[in-house]
Design a protein around this motif. Structure first.
Motif, PDB file in Angstrom:
ATOM      1  N   GLY A  95      -8.184   3.188  -6.606  1.00  0.00           N
ATOM      2  CA  GLY A  95      -7.250   4.224  -6.165  1.00  0.00           C
ATOM      3  C   GLY A  95      -6.344   3.804  -5.022  1.00  0.00           C
ATOM      4  O   GLY A  95      -5.511   4.577  -4.576  1.00  0.00           O
ATOM      5  N   ASP A  96      -6.507   2.577  -4.515  1.00  0.00           N
ATOM      6  CA  ASP A  96      -5.661   2.143  -3.396  1.00  0.00           C
ATOM      7  C   ASP A  96      -5.520   0.621  -3.443  1.00  0.00           C
ATOM      8  O   ASP A  96      -6.177  -0.054  -4.228  1.00  0.00           O
ATOM      9  CB  ASP A  96      -6.296   2.582  -2.067  1.00  0.00           C
ATOM     10  CG  ASP A  96      -5.365   2.371  -0.879  1.00  0.00           C
ATOM     11  OD1 ASP A  96      -4.136   2.389  -1.071  1.00  0.00           O
ATOM     12  OD2 ASP A  96      -5.877   2.182   0.236  1.00  0.00           O
ATOM     13  N   GLY A  97      -4.632   0.099  -2.598  1.00  0.00           N
ATOM     14  CA  GLY A  97      -4.504  -1.352  -2.505  1.00  0.00           C
ATOM     15  C   GLY A  97      -3.645  -1.975  -3.583  1.00  0.00           C
ATOM     16  O   GLY A  97      -3.707  -3.191  -3.811  1.00  0.00           O
ATOM     17  N   THR A  98      -2.823  -1.179  -4.240  1.00  0.00           N
ATOM     18  CA  THR A  98      -2.038  -1.727  -5.357  1.00  0.00           C
ATOM     19  C   THR A  98      -0.954  -2.683  -4.866  1.00  0.00           C
ATOM     20  O   THR A  98      -0.745  -3.731  -5.472  1.00  0.00           O
ATOM     21  CB  THR A  98      -1.399  -0.597  -6.187  1.00  0.00           C
ATOM     22  OG1 THR A  98      -0.619   0.244  -5.335  1.00  0.00           O
ATOM     23  CG2 THR A  98      -2.461   0.254  -6.837  1.00  0.00           C
ATOM     24  N   THR A 159      -6.321   6.042   6.668  1.00  0.00           N
ATOM     25  CA  THR A 159      -5.718   4.715   6.512  1.00  0.00           C
ATOM     26  C   THR A 159      -5.013   4.623   5.158  1.00  0.00           C
ATOM     27  O   THR A 159      -3.911   4.110   5.052  1.00  0.00           O
ATOM     28  CB  THR A 159      -6.795   3.616   6.625  1.00  0.00           C
ATOM     29  OG1 THR A 159      -7.452   3.758   7.879  1.00  0.00           O
ATOM     30  CG2 THR A 159      -6.196   2.238   6.534  1.00  0.00           C
ATOM     31  N   ALA A 160      -5.651   5.157   4.127  1.00  0.00           N
ATOM     32  CA  ALA A 160      -5.049   5.076   2.795  1.00  0.00           C
ATOM     33  C   ALA A 160      -3.801   5.939   2.690  1.00  0.00           C
ATOM     34  O   ALA A 160      -2.912   5.652   1.897  1.00  0.00           O
ATOM     35  CB  ALA A 160      -6.067   5.495   1.739  1.00  0.00           C
ATOM     36  N   MET A 161      -3.733   7.001   3.485  1.00  0.00           N
ATOM     37  CA  MET A 161      -2.605   7.926   3.351  1.00  0.00           C
ATOM     38  C   MET A 161      -1.451   7.602   4.299  1.00  0.00           C
ATOM     39  O   MET A 161      -0.398   8.208   4.202  1.00  0.00           O
ATOM     40  CB  MET A 161      -3.081   9.364   3.585  1.00  0.00           C
ATOM     41  CG  MET A 161      -4.045   9.824   2.501  1.00  0.00           C
ATOM     42  SD  MET A 161      -4.266  11.603   2.437  1.00  0.00           S
ATOM     43  CE  MET A 161      -5.131  11.896   3.911  1.00  0.00           C
ATOM     44  N   GLY A 163       1.771   6.201   6.015  1.00  0.00           N
ATOM     45  CA  GLY A 163       3.046   5.683   5.518  1.00  0.00           C
ATOM     46  C   GLY A 163       3.463   6.247   4.183  1.00  0.00           C
ATOM     47  O   GLY A 163       4.307   5.675   3.511  1.00  0.00           O
ATOM     48  N   LYS A 164       2.862   7.355   3.769  1.00  0.00           N
ATOM     49  CA  LYS A 164       3.180   7.869   2.446  1.00  0.00           C
ATOM     50  C   LYS A 164       3.666   9.317   2.488  1.00  0.00           C
ATOM     51  O   LYS A 164       3.353  10.106   1.629  1.00  0.00           O
ATOM     52  CB  LYS A 164       1.970   7.767   1.530  1.00  0.00           C
ATOM     53  CG  LYS A 164       1.645   6.346   1.150  1.00  0.00           C
ATOM     54  CD  LYS A 164       0.782   6.273  -0.071  1.00  0.00           C
ATOM     55  CE  LYS A 164       0.859   4.924  -0.739  1.00  0.00           C
ATOM     56  NZ  LYS A 164       0.572   3.789   0.127  1.00  0.00           N
ATOM     57  N   GLY A 165       4.421   9.666   3.468  1.00  0.00           N
ATOM     58  CA  GLY A 165       5.022  10.996   3.502  1.00  0.00           C
ATOM     59  C   GLY A 165       4.066  12.108   3.898  1.00  0.00           C
ATOM     60  O   GLY A 165       4.452  13.261   3.970  1.00  0.00           O
ATOM     61  N   HIS A 387      -4.044  11.316  -3.581  1.00  0.00           N
ATOM     62  CA  HIS A 387      -4.796  10.610  -4.619  1.00  0.00           C
ATOM     63  C   HIS A 387      -5.371   9.305  -4.078  1.00  0.00           C
ATOM     64  O   HIS A 387      -6.509   8.954  -4.395  1.00  0.00           O
ATOM     65  CB  HIS A 387      -3.922  10.354  -5.841  1.00  0.00           C
ATOM     66  CG  HIS A 387      -3.956  11.494  -6.805  1.00  0.00           C
ATOM     67  ND1 HIS A 387      -5.092  11.815  -7.515  1.00  0.00           N
ATOM     68  CD2 HIS A 387      -3.031  12.412  -7.147  1.00  0.00           C
ATOM     69  CE1 HIS A 387      -4.849  12.886  -8.246  1.00  0.00           C
ATOM     70  NE2 HIS A 387      -3.606  13.270  -8.051  1.00  0.00           N
ATOM     71  N   ASP A 388      -4.594   8.583  -3.283  1.00  0.00           N
ATOM     72  CA  ASP A 388      -5.113   7.363  -2.657  1.00  0.00           C
ATOM     73  C   ASP A 388      -6.283   7.719  -1.756  1.00  0.00           C
ATOM     74  O   ASP A 388      -7.312   7.045  -1.764  1.00  0.00           O
ATOM     75  CB  ASP A 388      -4.020   6.672  -1.832  1.00  0.00           C
ATOM     76  CG  ASP A 388      -2.978   5.979  -2.721  1.00  0.00           C
ATOM     77  OD1 ASP A 388      -3.048   6.151  -3.950  1.00  0.00           O
ATOM     78  OD2 ASP A 388      -2.103   5.280  -2.176  1.00  0.00           O
ATOM     79  N   GLY A 389      -6.131   8.797  -0.990  1.00  0.00           N
ATOM     80  CA  GLY A 389      -7.196   9.225  -0.083  1.00  0.00           C
ATOM     81  C   GLY A 389      -8.471   9.569  -0.846  1.00  0.00           C
ATOM     82  O   GLY A 389      -9.565   9.138  -0.488  1.00  0.00           O
TER      83      GLY A 389
HETATM   84 MG    MG Z   1      -2.677   2.059   0.389  1.00  0.00          MG
END
Ligand code: MG
Ligand code: ADP
Length: 546
Positions: A95-98, A159-161, A163-165, A387-389
């Protein structure tokens, strides 16, 4: 015999087929794959930029999410598609790190190209990369921490969220995300389809909320029903509350008015019996997957029951999980023990739409995240962030191992794998060293995107790691190299191991190809007139001789 073999060239391919072999084939593939990585590198990290993607219908997506960008880009080059698959695998598995996974794949290929130019055989490079990636796995595991403290989970989501608005409400959202994933956790698995994410335009991001239950996009069947029921006992029914004959095309001929009355009365009696069974079970709320007869609606309303008809099958499933109820497929077998429970069921207005909220469920195994945002593009990007979170919290709860972020693990890997290279003999050693160098693409790109000098940042990172500061990473907010765990920049171990695994797999696959043969027809449909790719910055070379 020999004479006959020499009577001109033997054609094995169709007339229109294209073939590129050896070095040219490899160069073409590597160039295409690198172009994909190049296209998304500026989005990496909290200071990464967004992309605006416009499709042929004019629909606009604004995002920072690697896999979304690549999917929207409509990439056609077969080698470039392999790299898109790296992002997709990463998305599915973690779900993350793409973005990181794709940058690593591009970097591995770039460095492989240099080695090939020095005359190292592609299979030797592939083998060296494989050895290095296995070592990388061990190194990452040895540097990971068990996640015992609950506090870390929200930091992982944050951390996952970043920079994503979702910046404005990152803290609040990460709390919601953690609570949601915790709620739907089963003994062994965590199925994120039990977290329904509803994005609603209107209000601000901070108005987002977690509903401990289900939001059904429906209204009460009848206005005379209560609009809200407290201490709800909920019947979930997937059979129609109707008299069957009227559903089908059966025609009934009546010859005198009495017969008609009897007929109507009989129907009414049947409906009364159905409603009676429901009330007998103790239900005060009904969700029916099928239709409810007008008469039955009226009877239910009379008895103070809130009923919803034509509930979606997926909502029924979520209702069952959230309320602890069981879906009954016949009215005969509704038992009080089948009923679900919720603190409150009622209609609420969400940005001008009426929806039924089933809330305050005790220990709900299905929950709903109601995301709000000022415009469609804002909520959509918040939804991707969420979703990343959800993804990272899920893998963290499953694996229980985390790593510091901000380029710390990649720096550690570069150092450890350079050491390891010495123990690998032969020309593979060169490939192992190249792999180590490739890892530093992550901290370097983070620094570049944060507007920090990458050379200084890398030097600083290396020296701190040399001094046993294993968690030293680049804090993209301040531009300083600091302890990432202290700074709250934490990622699941699996995000890192998976990124390395998929990047290595893709690089290996592409390096082993020395012949690209494309059938004539394909060449025509995907040929030079192909629009789109030429417009993307950094995509030069994509229109190769395919
Ligand atoms: Mg990420
Ligand atoms: P990906 O698609 O690879 O997840 P992101 O744009 O989400 O790409 O960036 C992830 C990278 O950003 C990770 O290396 C992560 O450690 C790093 N990162 C996240 N927050 C911070 C921060 N506050 N400071 C430094 N690095 C961060």
């Amino acid at each position: 015999m020999a004479d006959r073999m020499q009577t001109g060239p033997v054609l094995i391919l169709g007339e229109d087929a294209q073939r590129t072999s050896g070095r040219d084939a490899r160069e073409m593939n590597v160039t295409a794959a690198k172009a994909v990585a190049e296209a998304i590198r500026t989005t990496l990290g909290p200071r990464g930029m967004d992309k605006m993607l416009v499709d042929s219908m004019g629909d606009v997506v604004i995002t920072n999410d690697g896999v979304t960008i690549l999917k929207e880009m409509d990439i056609e080059h077969p080698a470039a598609t392999m790299v898109v698959e790296v992002a997709e695998t990463q998305e599915d598995e973690t779900g993350d790190g793409t973005t990181s996974a794709v940058i690593l794949a591009g970097e591995l290929l770039k460095r492989a190209e240099d080695l090939l130019e020095q005359g190292v055989h592609p299979t030797v490079v592939a083998r060296g990369y494989r050895l290095a990636s296995e070592e990388a796995w061990n190194v990452l595991e040895s540097k990971s921490y068990p996640v015992e403290e609950a506090g870390l989970l929200t930091e992982i989501a944050q951390t996952a969220m970043t920079g994503k608005g979702a910046e404005a409400a990152k803290e609040a959202l990460s709390e919601l995300v953690v609570t949601a994933v915790r709620a739907v956790k089963d003994e062994e698995e965590i199925d994120l389809s039990n977290v329904t994410v509803e994005a609603v335009v209107g209000g601000g991001i901070s108005d987002s909320e977690l509903v401990e239950g289900v939001v059904v996009d429906k209204e009460r069947a009848d206005d005379n029903m209560p609009w809200q029921v407290e201490d709800a006992n909920i019947a979930l029914i997937d059979t129609p509350i109707e008299v069957r004959e009227t559903e089908t095309d059966t025609s009934v001929s009546v010859t005198d008015p009495d017969q008609l009355t009897t007929f109507v009365e009989r129907e009414e009696t049947q409906l009364r019996e159905m409603v009676e069974r429901i009330t007998d079970s103790g239900a005060n709320v009904v969700f029916c997957q099928k239709g409810i007869d007008d008469m039955a609606q009226h009877l239910l309303a009379e008895r103070g029951i809130l009923a919803v008809r034509r509930t979606k099958a997926s909502d029924m499933k979520h209702l069952a999980r959230a309320t602890g109820g069981r879906v009954a497929s016949s009215l005969d077998d509704i038992d009080p023990t089948d009923l679900g429970e919720a603190g409150i069921v009622g209609e609420r207005d969400v940005a001008g739409d009426t929806m039924i909220f089933v809330e305050e469920c005790d220990n709900p195994k299905s929950v709903t995240l109601l995301l709000r945002g000022g415009t469609e593009h804002v909520v959509e990007e918040v939804e991707r962030a969420v979703h990343d979170g959800l993804g990272v919290v899920r893998v963290t709860l499953l694996d229980g191992q985390v790593l510091p972020g901000g380029g710390a693990p990649e720096t550690a890997l570069a150092l450890a794998i350079r050491d390891y290279a010495d123990s690998v003999g032969g020309r593979e050693q060169l490939a192992v060293e190249a792999f180590a160098d490739a890892m530093e693409a992550i901290p370097r790109t983070l620094a570049e995107n944060a507007g920090v000098g990458p050379i200084d940042a890398l030097t600083d990172l290396r020296s701190q790691h040399d001094a046993e500061e294993e968690n030293a990473g680049l804090d993209a907010e301040t531009g300083e190299v600091t302890d990432m765990l202290d700074a709250g920049v934490v990622e699941p171990l699996r995000v890192k191991t998976q990124a390395i695994q998929s990047a290595t797999d893709a690089a290996e696959l592409l390096l082993r190809i020395d012949d690209v043969i494309s059938a004539g027809d394909l060449g025509k449909s995907g040929g030079d007139e192909e629009p789109g790719m030429g417009d993307m910055g950094g995509m030069g070379g994509m229109g190769g001789p395919m």
